[in-house]
Structure formats: structure tokens, C-alpha cells
Design a protein around this motif. Structure first.
Motif, PDB file in Angstrom:
ATOM      1  N   LEU A   1      36.410  43.780  48.087  1.00 36.38           N
ATOM      2  CA  LEU A   1      35.487  44.019  46.992  1.00 36.38           C
ATOM      3  C   LEU A   1      35.747  43.025  45.872  1.00 36.38           C
ATOM      4  O   LEU A   1      34.820  42.472  45.287  1.00 36.38           O
ATOM      5  CB  LEU A   1      35.660  45.457  46.484  1.00 36.38           C
ATOM      6  CG  LEU A   1      34.770  45.917  45.352  1.00 36.38           C
ATOM      7  CD1 LEU A   1      33.308  45.913  45.783  1.00 36.38           C
ATOM      8  CD2 LEU A   1      35.171  47.326  44.912  1.00 36.38           C
ATOM      9  N   ILE A   2      37.021  42.803  45.567  1.00 29.53           N
ATOM     10  CA  ILE A   2      37.434  41.860  44.526  1.00 29.53           C
ATOM     11  C   ILE A   2      38.584  41.033  45.077  1.00 29.53           C
ATOM     12  O   ILE A   2      39.556  41.582  45.593  1.00 29.53           O
ATOM     13  CB  ILE A   2      37.890  42.606  43.248  1.00 29.53           C
ATOM     14  CG1 ILE A   2      36.744  43.415  42.649  1.00 29.53           C
ATOM     15  CG2 ILE A   2      38.448  41.624  42.228  1.00 29.53           C
ATOM     16  CD1 ILE A   2      37.146  44.288  41.473  1.00 29.53           C
ATOM     17  N   GLU A   3      38.470  39.724  44.939  1.00 29.73           N
ATOM     18  CA  GLU A   3      39.527  38.818  45.391  1.00 29.73           C
ATOM     19  C   GLU A   3      40.436  38.517  44.203  1.00 29.73           C
ATOM     20  O   GLU A   3      39.976  38.276  43.097  1.00 29.73           O
ATOM     21  CB  GLU A   3      38.906  37.525  45.929  1.00 29.73           C
ATOM     22  CG  GLU A   3      39.873  36.638  46.658  1.00 29.73           C
ATOM     23  CD  GLU A   3      40.434  37.263  47.928  1.00 29.73           C
ATOM     24  OE1 GLU A   3      41.678  37.348  48.031  1.00 29.73           O
ATOM     25  OE2 GLU A   3      39.650  37.665  48.802  1.00 29.73           O
TER      26      GLU A   3
ATOM     27  N   SER B   1      48.995  39.105  44.622  1.00 30.43           N
ATOM     28  CA  SER B   1      49.585  38.045  45.435  1.00 30.43           C
ATOM     29  C   SER B   1      50.269  37.028  44.546  1.00 30.43           C
ATOM     30  O   SER B   1      49.856  36.788  43.412  1.00 30.43           O
ATOM     31  CB  SER B   1      48.508  37.336  46.256  1.00 30.43           C
ATOM     32  OG  SER B   1      47.864  38.240  47.098  1.00 30.43           O
ATOM     33  N   ASN B   2      51.301  36.431  45.106  1.00 29.62           N
ATOM     34  CA  ASN B   2      52.002  35.331  44.459  1.00 29.62           C
ATOM     35  C   ASN B   2      52.422  34.377  45.563  1.00 29.62           C
ATOM     36  O   ASN B   2      53.218  34.746  46.420  1.00 29.62           O
ATOM     37  CB  ASN B   2      53.214  35.833  43.676  1.00 29.62           C
ATOM     38  CG  ASN B   2      53.869  34.731  42.883  1.00 29.62           C
ATOM     39  OD1 ASN B   2      53.342  33.626  42.794  1.00 29.62           O
ATOM     40  ND2 ASN B   2      55.010  35.034  42.305  1.00 29.62           N
ATOM     41  N   ARG B   3      51.854  33.204  45.533  1.00 25.06           N
ATOM     42  CA  ARG B   3      52.080  32.220  46.593  1.00 25.06           C
ATOM     43  C   ARG B   3      51.640  32.808  47.925  1.00 25.06           C
ATOM     44  O   ARG B   3      50.491  33.150  48.093  1.00 25.06           O
ATOM     45  CB  ARG B   3      53.518  31.742  46.590  1.00 25.06           C
ATOM     46  CG  ARG B   3      53.881  31.020  45.294  1.00 25.06           C
ATOM     47  CD  ARG B   3      55.305  30.486  45.345  1.00 25.06           C
ATOM     48  NE  ARG B   3      55.718  30.086  44.013  1.00 25.06           N
ATOM     49  CZ  ARG B   3      56.544  30.772  43.260  1.00 25.06           C
ATOM     50  NH1 ARG B   3      57.075  31.883  43.697  1.00 25.06           N
ATOM     51  NH2 ARG B   3      56.859  30.349  42.059  1.00 25.06           N
TER      52      ARG B   3
ATOM     53  N   SER C   1      52.134  39.060  49.325  1.00 19.91           N
ATOM     54  CA  SER C   1      51.250  40.068  48.752  1.00 19.91           C
ATOM     55  C   SER C   1      52.051  41.337  48.533  1.00 19.91           C
ATOM     56  O   SER C   1      52.948  41.654  49.312  1.00 19.91           O
ATOM     57  CB  SER C   1      50.080  40.363  49.681  1.00 19.91           C
ATOM     58  OG  SER C   1      49.244  39.251  49.784  1.00 19.91           O
ATOM     59  N   LEU C   2      51.696  42.058  47.486  1.00 21.06           N
ATOM     60  CA  LEU C   2      52.375  43.303  47.153  1.00 21.06           C
ATOM     61  C   LEU C   2      51.323  44.393  47.008  1.00 21.06           C
ATOM     62  O   LEU C   2      50.441  44.299  46.149  1.00 21.06           O
ATOM     63  CB  LEU C   2      53.143  43.132  45.836  1.00 21.06           C
ATOM     64  CG  LEU C   2      53.853  44.348  45.281  1.00 21.06           C
ATOM     65  CD1 LEU C   2      54.974  44.791  46.229  1.00 21.06           C
ATOM     66  CD2 LEU C   2      54.418  44.032  43.908  1.00 21.06           C
ATOM     67  N   LEU C   3      51.376  45.396  47.883  1.00 16.10           N
ATOM     68  CA  LEU C   3      50.452  46.519  47.828  1.00 16.10           C
ATOM     69  C   LEU C   3      50.876  47.438  46.689  1.00 16.10           C
ATOM     70  O   LEU C   3      51.993  47.962  46.690  1.00 16.10           O
ATOM     71  CB  LEU C   3      50.443  47.284  49.153  1.00 16.10           C
ATOM     72  CG  LEU C   3      49.534  48.505  49.202  1.00 16.10           C
ATOM     73  CD1 LEU C   3      48.065  48.106  49.061  1.00 16.10           C
ATOM     74  CD2 LEU C   3      49.760  49.259  50.506  1.00 16.10           C
ATOM     75  N   LEU C   4      49.980  47.613  45.719  1.00 13.91           N
ATOM     76  CA  LEU C   4      50.293  48.474  44.582  1.00 13.91           C
ATOM     77  C   LEU C   4      49.960  49.933  44.866  1.00 13.91           C
ATOM     78  O   LEU C   4      50.580  50.829  44.333  1.00 13.91           O
ATOM     79  CB  LEU C   4      49.534  48.015  43.346  1.00 13.91           C
ATOM     80  CG  LEU C   4      49.863  46.624  42.829  1.00 13.91           C
ATOM     81  CD1 LEU C   4      49.001  46.293  41.619  1.00 13.91           C
ATOM     82  CD2 LEU C   4      51.332  46.515  42.488  1.00 13.91           C
TER      83      LEU C   4
ATOM     84  N   THR D   1      42.604  40.523  38.319  1.00 13.21           N
ATOM     85  CA  THR D   1      44.061  40.552  38.254  1.00 13.21           C
ATOM     86  C   THR D   1      44.670  41.076  39.554  1.00 13.21           C
ATOM     87  O   THR D   1      45.886  41.158  39.667  1.00 13.21           O
ATOM     88  CB  THR D   1      44.527  41.438  37.084  1.00 13.21           C
ATOM     89  OG1 THR D   1      43.946  42.745  37.240  1.00 13.21           O
ATOM     90  CG2 THR D   1      44.098  40.855  35.748  1.00 13.21           C
ATOM     91  N   ALA D   2      43.815  41.443  40.515  1.00 21.57           N
ATOM     92  CA  ALA D   2      44.304  41.973  41.795  1.00 21.57           C
ATOM     93  C   ALA D   2      43.207  41.882  42.846  1.00 21.57           C
ATOM     94  O   ALA D   2      42.033  41.724  42.527  1.00 21.57           O
ATOM     95  CB  ALA D   2      44.737  43.432  41.628  1.00 21.57           C
ATOM     96  N   LYS D   3      43.616  42.005  44.088  1.00 19.93           N
ATOM     97  CA  LYS D   3      42.678  42.087  45.209  1.00 19.93           C
ATOM     98  C   LYS D   3      42.406  43.567  45.462  1.00 19.93           C
ATOM     99  O   LYS D   3      43.326  44.383  45.470  1.00 19.93           O
ATOM    100  CB  LYS D   3      43.285  41.450  46.456  1.00 19.93           C
ATOM    101  CG  LYS D   3      42.404  41.549  47.688  1.00 19.93           C
ATOM    102  CD  LYS D   3      43.075  40.869  48.877  1.00 19.93           C
ATOM    103  CE  LYS D   3      42.211  40.960  50.114  1.00 19.93           C
ATOM    104  NZ  LYS D   3      42.842  40.244  51.245  1.00 19.93           N
TER     105      LYS D   3
END
Length: 182
Positions: free
Chosen positions: A41-43, A64-66, A69-72, A94-96
Motif C-alpha cells: 500500500l505504501i513503499e 528498512s535500512n540498507r 527490514s524490521l517488522l514493526l 516513514t515505513a512500508k
């Protein structure tokens, strides 16, 4: 524009806050959009052009960083996405955010919201206040978490490079800042 959704029934807290007339106008301005499972929905870092209120289903939120990915966590019915980008000036996410299952959102394009500010100033004012309260609540939650951890404990964790503790603390902070339930 418009949809056949009973906004007051589906989102009573938002409807109560906005009032009957503003709720009716907001419902008229929003479009129902179906999001199939797995669709983004949002990249992360992309331009966002709409506020979206989750109508049904579940969405994962990750940063994501580099190459990592970190699932919040997950967001469900009644949660907003895309609102922060409106207020940042650059319009970047600010997030996927992606659908875990077949889902749907009610979408209000930022351009339509800007137009509504002149035609329906009370609705625009109340919605901005609503978003402000959501973001302020996230900051308050983050501040409380900072106080619980304490500066010295955090400094010690970072100095000792305790990755698992540092990562869990970071995840908790990101969840609070993005409004995801911890």
C-alpha cells in the motif's frame, strides 16, 4: 466520490470526534479501495498522496535500512496510514505498509483534502486536530518508554553493543512512534 459505508457505525470513535456533519462529509470524500493480500500500500521512502483509514483486513508495517527490514507489527481496522507524510513537507513515507490478507482502505487524496480545507474548513480543522492528537499520543508513548529505559541503561547497552537488547528497544520505540500496538 463517496461510498456506501456507514462511517458512524464502522468508526464510532472517529465519528464521535468529528461530529455528524463532518463525518458525513468525510465519508463522501473518501473512496473505498481494495488491497489484495501481499500488495504494498505504501513503499518505505516513497511519496504518499493520500490518507488511508483501514476498513478491513490487516497490514504489516516495516522499516528498512540498507538490505535489512524490521517488522514493526500489524495494523487493522480503524487505524490511519499515510497521515504523517502529509505533515512532513516532503510527502515521503516513514515505513512500508502491505496487506497480509485481502484488505480494504478508505482513501482521501491529499489534493482532495487541500480542496476540502476551503469548502469544508470545519472538517479539515477537526481532521488535522485528530491527526495531531494521534501523533502527539505516539510521542507521549515514546517519551514514557525513554523514561522507563533510562539514559544510563541505554548508554550502557549501546556501549556494550548488546545487539539483542538494543534491537528490542529499537523495535519498541519504532512501534510507539508509528502507533502500532506494543
Amino acid at each position: 466520490m463517496g461510498n456506501n459505508i456507514d462511517f458512524e457505525y464502522e468508526f464510532p470513535d472517529i465519528a464521535h470526534f468529528l461530529g455528524r456533519e463532518n463525518t458525513a462529509e468525510l465519508s463522501h470524500l473518501m473512496q473505498l479501495r481494495e488491497i489484495p493480500a501481499g500488495m504494498t500500500l505504501i513503499e518505505d521512502g516513497a511519496t504518499v498522496d493520500a490518507f488511508m483509514l483501514i476498513f478491513s483486513g490487516e497490514f504489516n508495517v516495516e522499516v528498512s535500512n540498507r538490505d535489512k527490514s524490521l517488522l514493526l507489527g500489524q495494523l487493522g481496522k480503524g487505524k490511519w496510514v499515510g497521515e504523517v507524510s502529509y505533515f512532513t513537507g516532503d510527502g515521503l513515507s516513514t515505513a512500508k505498509v502491505y496487506a497480509v490478507v485481502d484488505s480494504s482502505v478508505l482513501e482521501l487524496k491529499h489534493a482532495d483534502f487541500v480542496d476540502a480545507q476551503t469548502r469544508h474548513p470545519m472538517l479539515a480543522s477537526m481532521l488535522i486536530q485528530h491527526f495531531g492528537e494521534l501523533m502527539a499520543g505516539r510521542l507521549r508513548n515514546s517519551n514514557q518508554a525513554f523514561e522507563q529505559v533510562g539514559e544510563q541503561k541505554l548508554a550502557l547497552m549501546l556501549a556494550n553493543n548488546e545487539a539483542s537488547i538494543k534491537d528490542s528497544w529499537l523495535i519498541a520505540m519504532l512501534k510507539k512512534l508509528t502507533g502500532i500496538e506494543v
